[in-house]
Design an enzyme around this catalytic site. Structure first.
Site, PDB file in Angstrom:
ATOM      1  N   HIS A  89       0.595  -1.034  -0.026  1.00 15.56           N
ATOM      2  CA  HIS A  89       0.483   0.299  -0.152  1.00 15.56           C
ATOM      3  C   HIS A  89       0.870   1.370   0.198  1.00 15.56           C
ATOM      4  CE1 HIS A  89      -3.709   2.344   0.635  1.00 15.56           C
ATOM      5  NE2 HIS A  89      -3.140   2.892   1.652  1.00 15.56           N
ATOM      6  N   TRP A  90       2.296   1.383   0.511  1.00 13.34           N
ATOM      7  CA  TRP A  90       2.658   1.976   0.267  1.00 13.34           C
ATOM      8  C   TRP A  90       3.746   2.415  -0.457  1.00 13.34           C
ATOM      9  CZ3 TRP A  90       1.763  -0.725   5.180  1.00 13.34           C
ATOM     10  CH2 TRP A  90       0.309  -0.199   5.358  1.00 13.34           C
TER      11      TRP A  90
END
Length: 110
Positions: A89-90
């Site tokens: 996600h990052w």
């Protein structure tokens, strides 16, 4: 059980648990249940975006599936999608150098 560096199980559990309690998402037809758009996104307005748009998404994102970015890519006229392999996600943290290069190149050329 083996933990992946890019999506540790404990983080995944915390994020998905928190995501389940929010009612401020809109699930778009054709996307899996795990691919919400925030309610403030009006899908019918996406084709009206008139600026070049860069989408960067982690292929292994377990918070927002990459199909969401495919939906955005299909509906924003001058958009480009970069799908990063072995990325959760990052993206801006997990692949900082590549992320920064992509953004700098996009800004320089648009």
């Amino acid at each position: 059980m083996v933990e992946c560096l890019y999506a540790p199980q404990r983080v995944l559990h915390e994020v998905t648990t928190q995501a389940d309690v929010h009612d401020d998402v809109l699930y778009v037809n054709g996307l899996p249940k795990g691919a919400p758009l925030p309610r403030w996104v009006k899908p019918e307005l996406l084709p009206a975006i008139q600026v070049p748009t860069l989408l960067i998404h982690g292929r292994d994102d377990r918070v927002v599936s990459f199909e969401t970015s495919l939906y955005l890519l299909a509906n924003i006229p001058d958009s480009r999608l970069v799908l990063l392999n072995r990325c959760g996600h990052w993206a801006m943290i997990e692949h900082a150098d590549e992320f920064n290069r992509l953004v700098a190149d996009f800004i320089a050329n648009n």
